[in-house]
Design a protein around this motif. Structure first.
Motif, PDB file in Angstrom:
ATOM      1  N   GLN A  19     -17.835 -10.586 -12.374  1.00  0.00           N
ATOM      2  CA  GLN A  19     -18.608  -9.454 -12.874  1.00  0.00           C
ATOM      3  C   GLN A  19     -17.642  -8.376 -13.359  1.00  0.00           C
ATOM      4  OE1 GLN A  19     -21.353  -7.755 -10.103  1.00  0.00           O
ATOM      5  NE2 GLN A  19     -22.769  -9.472 -10.252  1.00  0.00           N
ATOM      6  N   TYR A  43     -18.055 -10.646 -16.977  1.00  0.00           N
ATOM      7  CA  TYR A  43     -19.383 -10.670 -17.593  1.00  0.00           C
ATOM      8  C   TYR A  43     -20.143  -9.445 -17.116  1.00  0.00           C
ATOM      9  CZ  TYR A  43     -21.367 -12.394 -13.172  1.00  0.00           C
ATOM     10  OH  TYR A  43     -21.744 -12.523 -11.873  1.00  0.00           O
ATOM     11  N   HIS A  45     -22.944  -7.080 -15.555  1.00  0.00           N
ATOM     12  CA  HIS A  45     -23.935  -7.194 -14.490  1.00  0.00           C
ATOM     13  C   HIS A  45     -25.310  -7.027 -15.126  1.00  0.00           C
ATOM     14  CE1 HIS A  45     -26.320  -6.046 -10.987  1.00  0.00           C
ATOM     15  NE2 HIS A  45     -25.410  -6.707 -10.288  1.00  0.00           N
ATOM     16  N   PRO A  46     -26.312  -7.766 -14.650  1.00  0.00           N
ATOM     17  CA  PRO A  46     -27.662  -7.559 -15.191  1.00  0.00           C
ATOM     18  C   PRO A  46     -28.077  -6.088 -15.063  1.00  0.00           C
ATOM     19  CG  PRO A  46     -27.619  -9.475 -13.756  1.00  0.00           C
ATOM     20  CD  PRO A  46     -26.288  -8.790 -13.617  1.00  0.00           C
ATOM     21  N   SER A  47     -28.888  -5.638 -15.988  1.00  0.00           N
ATOM     22  CA  SER A  47     -29.340  -4.250 -15.977  1.00  0.00           C
ATOM     23  C   SER A  47     -29.996  -3.899 -14.651  1.00  0.00           C
ATOM     24  CB  SER A  47     -30.354  -4.019 -17.105  1.00  0.00           C
ATOM     25  OG  SER A  47     -29.769  -4.306 -18.343  1.00  0.00           O
ATOM     26  N   THR A  50     -33.443  -5.219 -13.008  1.00  0.00           N
ATOM     27  CA  THR A  50     -33.749  -6.530 -13.575  1.00  0.00           C
ATOM     28  C   THR A  50     -33.489  -7.594 -12.522  1.00  0.00           C
ATOM     29  OG1 THR A  50     -33.025  -5.796 -15.753  1.00  0.00           O
ATOM     30  CG2 THR A  50     -33.194  -8.160 -15.418  1.00  0.00           C
ATOM     31  N   ALA A  51     -34.464  -8.414 -12.286  1.00  0.00           N
ATOM     32  CA  ALA A  51     -34.250  -9.533 -11.371  1.00  0.00           C
ATOM     33  C   ALA A  51     -33.278 -10.503 -12.040  1.00  0.00           C
ATOM     34  CB  ALA A  51     -35.567 -10.236 -11.061  1.00  0.00           C
ATOM     35  N   ALA A  52     -32.253 -10.903 -11.323  1.00  0.00           N
ATOM     36  CA  ALA A  52     -31.248 -11.801 -11.885  1.00  0.00           C
ATOM     37  C   ALA A  52     -31.693 -13.245 -11.718  1.00  0.00           C
ATOM     38  CB  ALA A  52     -29.893 -11.557 -11.237  1.00  0.00           C
ATOM     39  N   VAL A  56     -32.219 -14.714 -16.883  1.00  0.00           N
ATOM     40  CA  VAL A  56     -31.256 -13.632 -17.093  1.00  0.00           C
ATOM     41  C   VAL A  56     -29.830 -14.172 -17.012  1.00  0.00           C
ATOM     42  CG1 VAL A  56     -30.357 -11.471 -16.134  1.00  0.00           C
ATOM     43  CG2 VAL A  56     -32.829 -11.845 -16.262  1.00  0.00           C
ATOM     44  N   MET A  57     -29.562 -14.975 -16.005  1.00  0.00           N
ATOM     45  CA  MET A  57     -28.216 -15.516 -15.834  1.00  0.00           C
ATOM     46  C   MET A  57     -27.861 -16.472 -16.975  1.00  0.00           C
ATOM     47  SD  MET A  57     -27.278 -13.723 -13.412  1.00  0.00           S
ATOM     48  CE  MET A  57     -25.629 -14.351 -13.212  1.00  0.00           C
ATOM     49  N   LEU A  60     -26.778 -14.345 -19.843  1.00  0.00           N
ATOM     50  CA  LEU A  60     -25.409 -13.845 -19.654  1.00  0.00           C
ATOM     51  C   LEU A  60     -24.391 -14.948 -19.931  1.00  0.00           C
ATOM     52  CD1 LEU A  60     -25.826 -11.686 -16.427  1.00  0.00           C
ATOM     53  CD2 LEU A  60     -25.500 -10.874 -18.770  1.00  0.00           C
TER      54      LEU A  60
END
Length: 81
Positions: A19, A43, A45-47, A50-52, A56-57, A60
């Protein structure tokens, strides 16, 4: 980091993915382990909020894919972030 350094010492191509928050710490750690040139790919980090989840992953992963390929092959790639 330790696994990445071990693999580099065996002559294997390695990219460690971290991250963005841990990018500096990862580089300091790699240097301390004797691998200052270890390829590290941060990379985002998810906003917040926001559930990762898998979607979402996966998004990314798509964003850093070209950077990882470039690092592992030694070719300059366009960065999709």
């Amino acid at each position: 980091m330790r696994d990445g350094c071990s693999l580099v010492r065996l002559g294997k191509p390695v990219v460690v993915i971290v991250q963005e928050t841990f990018d500096r710490a990862a580089r300091v750690h790699a240097k301390g382990l004797g691998c200052p040139d270890l390829s590290i790919c941060p990379y985002p980090h998810p906003s917040p909020g926001t559930a990762a989840g898998p979607e979402v992953m996966a998004g990314l992963a798509r964003k850093i894919r070209d950077r990882v390929i470039g690092l592992i092959t030694g070719k300059k790639m366009e960065i999709g972030i």
